[in-house]
Design a protein around this motif. Structure first.
Motif, mmCIF file in Angstrom:
data_model
loop_
_atom_site.group_PDB
_atom_site.id
_atom_site.type_symbol
_atom_site.label_atom_id
_atom_site.label_comp_id
_atom_site.label_asym_id
_atom_site.label_seq_id
_atom_site.Cartn_x
_atom_site.Cartn_y
_atom_site.Cartn_z
ATOM 1 N N LEU A 295 18.285 32.030 52.829
ATOM 2 C CA LEU A 295 17.871 30.823 52.115
ATOM 3 C C LEU A 295 16.527 30.327 52.638
ATOM 4 N N ASP A 296 16.355 30.358 53.952
ATOM 5 C CA ASP A 296 15.084 29.928 54.558
ATOM 6 C C ASP A 296 13.947 30.853 54.124
ATOM 7 N N GLU A 297 14.232 32.154 54.028
ATOM 8 C CA GLU A 297 13.203 33.111 53.596
ATOM 9 C C GLU A 297 12.739 32.813 52.177
ATOM 10 N N GLY B 274 4.865 39.720 37.517
ATOM 11 C CA GLY B 274 4.549 39.074 38.783
ATOM 12 C C GLY B 274 5.757 38.653 39.584
ATOM 13 N N VAL B 275 6.957 38.875 39.024
ATOM 14 C CA VAL B 275 8.195 38.507 39.732
ATOM 15 C C VAL B 275 8.492 39.568 40.795
ATOM 16 N N PRO B 276 8.835 39.175 42.010
ATOM 17 C CA PRO B 276 9.184 40.171 43.046
ATOM 18 C C PRO B 276 10.240 41.143 42.526
ATOM 19 N N ARG C 250 -6.857 38.097 44.667
ATOM 20 C CA ARG C 250 -5.703 37.892 43.778
ATOM 21 C C ARG C 250 -4.436 38.473 44.394
ATOM 22 N N TRP C 251 -4.605 39.646 45.014
ATOM 23 C CA TRP C 251 -3.486 40.359 45.631
ATOM 24 C C TRP C 251 -2.826 39.480 46.703
ATOM 25 N N ARG C 252 -3.663 38.949 47.597
ATOM 26 C CA ARG C 252 -3.140 38.134 48.686
ATOM 27 C C ARG C 252 -2.640 36.790 48.187
ATOM 28 N N GLY C 253 -3.322 36.225 47.197
ATOM 29 C CA GLY C 253 -2.968 34.910 46.688
ATOM 30 C C GLY C 253 -1.591 34.861 46.067
ATOM 31 N N HIS C 254 -1.199 35.964 45.424
ATOM 32 C CA HIS C 254 0.111 35.986 44.770
ATOM 33 C C HIS C 254 1.170 36.653 45.638
ATOM 34 N N GLY C 255 0.743 37.205 46.771
ATOM 35 C CA GLY C 255 1.716 37.798 47.679
ATOM 36 C C GLY C 255 2.410 39.012 47.129
ATOM 37 N N ARG C 256 1.744 39.700 46.181
ATOM 38 C CA ARG C 256 2.407 40.870 45.595
ATOM 39 C C ARG C 256 2.080 42.114 46.387
ATOM 40 N N PRO D 62 6.061 32.387 49.228
ATOM 41 C CA PRO D 62 5.367 31.862 48.038
ATOM 42 C C PRO D 62 5.634 32.672 46.769
ATOM 43 N N ARG D 63 6.095 33.910 46.906
ATOM 44 C CA ARG D 63 6.376 34.734 45.716
ATOM 45 C C ARG D 63 7.532 34.158 44.899
ATOM 46 N N TYR D 64 8.388 33.375 45.548
ATOM 47 C CA TYR D 64 9.575 32.839 44.873
ATOM 48 C C TYR D 64 9.388 31.384 44.432
ATOM 49 N N THR D 65 8.161 30.881 44.527
ATOM 50 C CA THR D 65 7.902 29.479 44.195
ATOM 51 C C THR D 65 8.297 29.146 42.765
ATOM 52 N N PHE D 66 8.112 30.099 41.827
ATOM 53 C CA PHE D 66 8.416 29.835 40.418
ATOM 54 C C PHE D 66 9.894 29.497 40.214
ATOM 55 N N MET D 67 10.738 29.870 41.185
ATOM 56 C CA MET D 67 12.172 29.606 41.055
ATOM 57 C C MET D 67 12.674 28.647 42.134
ATOM 58 N N PHE D 68 12.253 28.823 43.371
ATOM 59 C CA PHE D 68 12.791 28.041 44.492
ATOM 60 C C PHE D 68 11.772 27.019 44.999
ATOM 61 N N SER D 69 11.259 26.201 44.108
ATOM 62 C CA SER D 69 10.309 25.158 44.527
ATOM 63 C C SER D 69 10.951 23.788 44.393
ATOM 64 N N GLY D 70 10.395 22.811 45.096
ATOM 65 C CA GLY D 70 10.927 21.462 45.035
ATOM 66 C C GLY D 70 10.784 20.831 43.665
ATOM 67 N N MET D 71 9.870 21.357 42.845
ATOM 68 C CA MET D 71 9.651 20.809 41.505
ATOM 69 C C MET D 71 10.854 21.042 40.598
ATOM 70 N N ASN D 72 11.729 21.995 40.966
ATOM 71 C CA ASN D 72 12.836 22.383 40.094
ATOM 72 C C ASN D 72 14.133 21.621 40.380
ATOM 73 N N ILE D 73 14.019 20.505 41.115
ATOM 74 C CA ILE D 73 15.222 19.761 41.484
ATOM 75 C C ILE D 73 15.736 18.923 40.312
ATOM 76 N N THR D 74 14.815 18.319 39.569
ATOM 77 C CA THR D 74 15.230 17.427 38.477
ATOM 78 C C THR D 74 15.945 18.199 37.377
ATOM 79 N N ASP D 75 16.687 17.467 36.583
ATOM 80 C CA ASP D 75 17.448 18.096 35.496
ATOM 81 C C ASP D 75 16.496 18.439 34.338
#
Length: 561
Positions: A328-330, A374-376, A555-561, A335-348
Motif C-alpha cells: 500500500l505504501d509503495e 501509460g498505465v504500468p 518524458r521518460w523520467r517524468g512519467h516513470g515508465r 508516481p506511476r499510480y497517481t491516476f488511480m491512487f491519488s488524494g484527489m480521488n477521495i471524494t465521491d
C-alpha cells in the motif's frame, strides 16, 4: 431481315455446346442472356456440388460485367432457377474430375424472385426450395448482386465496395451487429486499425449521441478521434481506487501465491470492509460489502491494517499484514499510480466519472478513447477490468431507467481474454466473458479486435454474431476463424490468406449474406497513428539527435515508465 435472322441462328448453333462437350473445344461466345456454365450435381442441405464447363468459364473471363467474369471462381456467386425463384450460391472449392470437368462445392445463401425477363428482385436469406440434380447453373450479374447486397431500410453504415463489383456498397446493419457483439480479426500490417477507425467513425456519424468506450492499449486511436471523441489517458483519467471490487483489490495489493495468498486475501477482505464502513457516507446504503463502490481513505485502510496487526500476540503472525502495508505504501509513493491512487480521488466522483467515460450525455462526441499505454503493465489488466465492469454494472443497475446502450471496444483482446487460464488476468477475463455471454440482455455490446484469434479464450469468439476477418497468415488463426464462422460462409474462408490490405470477409448477423468488401479510404486526419515506419527513408534522415534524446529522456523520467 430474314437473312439476318438465319445468320444469327447459324452463329447460335455454332457457338452452343452440350453439357458433355469435351474439354479443348472452342469457347462459346458470351451472350447477354448468359448461357449456363454448368449443372447441379448433388444436393446436401447447405453444402452441395455443381459441375462446371471449363470452356464456358473461360468464355466469361473477359466479360465487361466483372460479376459475370468472376462467376464460377472460388469465392464468387452463381445462381439456379427453381420455380419462380433464383437461388444464389457461393462457390467454396473447385477440383477437376477424371473427365476434365470442374466439380465445385457450393453453399446456398438465399433466394430472390425471378421476373419474366430473367431478372431478380426481393432477395432474402435462406432457402425454401432446393434445385434438383441436373438443374442449370448460371453466372450472376452485377444487377443480381445489387439485389443481393442492397441495404434494407434498417439502420446501417456503408464501409466499402463489395468484391468483385465496382459500385455495390457493402453495408453493416447496426442493431444486429451490436446486439450480438462483433469481432475484427487480421494479422499485423493488414490495415486493421484503420478499418476499425473507419467502422467506428461511420457508427459515430450515424449516431452522434451514442455511447462508445474503446480500450486503446497502444495510444494509436487518439489521433483518429480528436474531433468526435473524448480522449483519456493517465493524465486525466482519474480512476478512483475505491471503485475496484475485492477481486481487483487482490490483483493490485497481493504479492503471494497458493495458501499464503488465500490467507492474505482473507485479511485484506476484513480490513477493506472495515475501511469502507468507516465512511459515514456508507450508512445511508445499509449493508456494505467489500465489493461496494463506496469511497474510503487509503489512510483508513492503512490504519485498520496497523490496528489489526497490533492485536496479534506472536510477532510471526504480523507478516501478512506487513506485506499489505508495504504494498500500500509503495502504491501511494509511486508516481506511476497517481491516476488511480491519488488524494484527489477521495471524494465521491462516481457519477461524474460515469458521465465522462460513458458519454452521458454525448454532446456530439459519442466515443471515449481510453489510452492505457501509460498505465504500468502490472495493473493494466486491472484498469481494463474496472472499466469493463463499470460498463456492465451500470447497465444492470440502470435497467429501470431509460435505456442507454453502451458499446465496449477492446483492442488486443487476446491480452485480456487469453486461452491460458493461468496467466494472472482473472478479473478482466471474467468480466469480458460475462459481457460476451450476457451483455446483450442489458444493452451492452462487445467489440473484440485482435491479430491472434487463436490465443483468445475458447467460446468468446463464438459469442460474436458478426465476424469481420481480414488477412490472417497463421494457420492456427485461420482454423479458429473457420470454427467460428457459420456454415454458409465457409466458401469465403479460402480467400482469407489471399486478401489484400484493407480487404475483409464479413459474415454473421451484421450482413444479409457473407460478403467480401474493400474498405473505403479514410481521411488522413481520421486515421490512427499506426502506420509502419519506413526504415529505408527514415534512416536517410539525420540531425537533431541530442535534442531528441534530451526530450525523450525527460518524458521518460517524468512519467516513470
Amino acid at each position: 431481315m430474314e437473312d439476318n435472322v438465319s445468320l444469327k441462328q447459324l452463329i447460335d448453333e455454332l457457338t452452343s455446346h452440350s453439357e458433355e462437350e469435351p474439354v479443348g473445344s472452342r469457347p462459346p461466345v458470351a451472350r447477354e442472356k448468359h448461357d449456363p456454365i454448368g449443372s447441379v450435381l448433388d444436393i446436401a442441405g447447405s453444402g452441395s456440388q455443381a459441375r462446371f464447363d471449363p470452356a464456358r468459364l473461360l468464355a466469361l473471363a473477359d466479360h465487361s460485367d466483372p460479376s459475370v467474369a468472376m462467376s464460377g471462381q472460388v469465392g464468387s456467386q452463381v445462381k439456379m432457377a427453381v420455380g419462380k425463384s433464383w437461388l444464389i450460391a457461393n462457390v467454396r472449392t473447385m477440383r477437376a474430375d477424371d473427365n476434365g470437368r470442374i466439380i465445385a462445392a457450393i453453399d446456398f445463401l438465399g433466394e430472390g424472385t425471378r421476373d419474366q425477363n430473367g431478372g431478380m428482385s426481393g432477395f432474402r436469406r435462406g432457402v425454401t426450395r432446393y434445385p434438383i440434380p441436373g438443374a442449370e447453373v448460371h453466372p450472376v450479374t452485377t444487377d443480381d448482386l445489387r439485389q443481393v447486397f442492397a441495404a434494407s431500410d434498417s439502420a446501417h453504415v456503408e464501409i466499402g465496395t463489395v468484391y468483385p463489383t465496382d459500385d455495390i456498397r457493402g453495408a453493416l446493419y447496426i442493431d444486429p451487429m451490436l446486439s450480438k457483439h462483433f469481432a475484427i480479426l487480421g494479422s499485423t500490417g493488414t490495415g486493421k486499425s484503420t478499418s476499425v477507425a473507419l467502422i467506428l467513425h461511420r457508427i459515430s456519424n450515424y449516431s452522434p449521441e451514442g455511447h462508445i468506450v474503446m480500450i486503446d492499449p497502444h495510444g494509436e486511436y487518439s489521433a483518429a478521434f480528436k474531433g468526435c471523441g473524448e480522449l483519456f489517458n493517465v493524465d486525466n483519467l482519474q480512476l478512483p481506487y475505491w471503485l475496484l471490487n475485492f477481486e481487483e483489490h487482490c490483483e493490485v495489493l497481493l504479492t503471494t501465491d497458493g495458501a499464503e495468498r488465500n490467507r492474505d486475501a482473507d485479511i485484506l477482505a476484513k480490513c477493506l470492509l472495515a475501511a469502507r464502513t468507516k465512511n459515514k457516507f456508507s450508512e445511508q446504503f445499509g449493508k456494505v460489502t467489500v465489493d461496494s463502490p463506496i469511497p474510503y481513505l487509503l489512510t483508513d485502510l492503512n490504519a485498520v491494517i496497523v490496528a489489526e496487526m497490533g492485536k496479534l500476540d506472536r510477532a510471526g503472525d504480523t507478516t501478512p499484514y506487513q506485506r499489505l502495508k508495504t504494498k500500500l505504501d509503495e502504491l501511494k509513493a509511486d508516481p506511476r499510480y497517481t491516476f488511480m491512487f491519488s488524494g484527489m480521488n477521495i471524494t465521491d466522483s462516481m457519477g461524474s466519472f460515469i458521465s465522462r467515460l460513458f458519454r452521458l450525455p454525448a454532446n456530439g462526441k459519442p466515443i471515449s478513447i481510453v489510452d492505457v499505454s501509460g498505465v504500468p503493465s502490472d495493473i493494466t489488466s486491472v484498469v481494463v477490468s474496472v472499466l469493463a465492469r463499470m460498463v456492465f454494472d451500470y447497465a444492470i443497475w440502470s435497467r429501470t431507467e431509460a435505456q442507454r446502450p453502451i458499446l465496449l471496444v477492446c483492442e488486443e483482446a487476446h491480452r485480456y481474454v487469453p486461452k491460458d487460464e493461468n496467466n494472472g488476468v482473472q478479473a478482466v477475463r471474467k468480466i469480458l466473458e460475462r459481457i460476451a455471454k450476457e451483455g446483450r440482455k442489458y444493452g451492452v455490446s462487445l467489440g473484440l479486435i485482435t491479430q491472434r484469434p487463436s490465443d483468445l479464450a475458447e467460446g468468446v469468439l463464438s459469442q460474436c454474431g458478426t465476424i469481420i476477418a481480414m488477412r490472417l497468415n497463421n494457420e492456427r488463426d485461420q482454423a479458429c476463424v473457420r470454427a467460428a464462422m457459420p456454415e454458409g460462409a465457409r466458401g469465403f474462408l479460402d480467400a482469407i490468406p489471399a486478401l489484400r490490405n484493407r480487404e475483409c470477409i464479413v459474415c454473421g448477423e451484421g450482413v444479409a449474406i457473407p460478403i467480401r468488401v474493400r474498405f473505403d479510404d479514410l481521411e488522413p486526419e481520421k486515421r490512427p497513428a499506426s502506420s509502419d515506419p519506413s526504415f529505408a527513408s527514415l534512416w536517410r534522415e539525420t540531425g537533431g539527435e541530442p535534442e531528441i534524446i534530451s526530450r525523450t529522456v525527460k518524458r521518460w523520467r517524468g512519467h516513470g515508465r
